[in-house]
Motif scaffolding. Sequence first.
Motif, PDB file in Angstrom:
ATOM      1  N   VAL A 152      20.091-112.477  61.753  1.00  0.00           N
ATOM      2  CA  VAL A 152      19.907-112.725  60.310  1.00  0.00           C
ATOM      3  C   VAL A 152      18.880-111.758  59.718  1.00  0.00           C
ATOM      4  N   ILE A 153      17.724-111.653  60.346  1.00  0.00           N
ATOM      5  CA  ILE A 153      16.657-110.809  59.812  1.00  0.00           C
ATOM      6  C   ILE A 153      17.022-109.331  59.904  1.00  0.00           C
ATOM      7  N   ASP A 154      17.653-108.938  61.000  1.00  0.00           N
ATOM      8  CA  ASP A 154      18.100-107.540  61.120  1.00  0.00           C
ATOM      9  C   ASP A 154      19.094-107.191  60.012  1.00  0.00           C
ATOM     10  N   ARG A 155      19.957-108.148  59.680  1.00  0.00           N
ATOM     11  CA  ARG A 155      20.943-107.926  58.610  1.00  0.00           C
ATOM     12  C   ARG A 155      20.240-107.818  57.256  1.00  0.00           C
ATOM     13  N   TYR A 156      19.281-108.699  56.994  1.00  0.00           N
ATOM     14  CA  TYR A 156      18.523-108.632  55.744  1.00  0.00           C
ATOM     15  C   TYR A 156      17.787-107.295  55.628  1.00  0.00           C
ATOM     16  N   GLN A 157      17.249-106.822  56.747  1.00  0.00           N
ATOM     17  CA  GLN A 157      16.527-105.560  56.724  1.00  0.00           C
ATOM     18  C   GLN A 157      17.447-104.404  56.324  1.00  0.00           C
ATOM     19  N   GLN A 158      18.635-104.376  56.891  1.00  0.00           N
ATOM     20  CA  GLN A 158      19.595-103.323  56.549  1.00  0.00           C
ATOM     21  C   GLN A 158      20.059-103.437  55.106  1.00  0.00           C
ATOM     22  N   GLN A 159      20.224-104.663  54.652  1.00  0.00           N
ATOM     23  CA  GLN A 159      20.757-104.899  53.307  1.00  0.00           C
ATOM     24  C   GLN A 159      19.721-104.623  52.209  1.00  0.00           C
TER      25      GLN A 159
END
Length: 245
Positions: A152-159
């Motif tokens: 979840v956090i890795d995805r938020y970081q990319q987004q």
Amino acid sequence: MKKKTKKFYLITLFIVVIFVKLGFAQKLKLLFFHRPPYYIYDKNGVRGIILKRAIYVLKQAKVEFELELSTPNRIMESFKRGHQNICSPGWFKTKERTRWAKFSVPIYQNKPIVLLTGKWNQRLIKFHSLSQIFRLRSYTWGRIKNFSYGEVIDRYQQQFKPRTINIDGDQLNLIHMLKYKRFSYMLISPEEIDFLIASAGYDKKNFVIIHLKDVKKGNKRYLMFSKDVSDRLIKKINEFILKIQ
């Protein structure tokens, strides 16, 4: 090549291959780093929530292994370079890592990650959504370089591409940098907070924990194996992991 010589060569090659495979199967190198409360190495010995569990599982599965203290970056490089017969406990399973490593079933699941900041950061304290905080350009996230913080956090970081300071150190370096206001916040599992603040010599009352409404599940942690470790051995280890859950 004469028939007898060829036969001798093939038999010798077969024995060497079997010997090598057995050698790999007999002994794992268990790489870990000091990160309380998960992995602890000090004058009182080797212990920690995940490390203790990993050692127990390997012993129950009758897998020979030796412990080796290292750093997160060195461990990661060992896997990427294809070092043979290595294992490391407590890593997140990501798409990238599956290219150069194999994973067990989950050996531990964290409580949901929280945001840690200082009481001096009054404006930040009113926010309770990580996706919203990541959009705010006035705040900076302090993080460990090359670490995954979960899907979840890795995805938020990319987004959302938050303002970020990456460091080559560890959690202790992060808490010192947070205290001296080098960045606005860090992300951490609740299990680590008391150990970390105490180790740094700070008072917990000077920090604020923000529970994030859009990070609801804790991350699962796995045993990570080098590619040469057999699926059969990993399956055997998995059986004992499942027994203790």
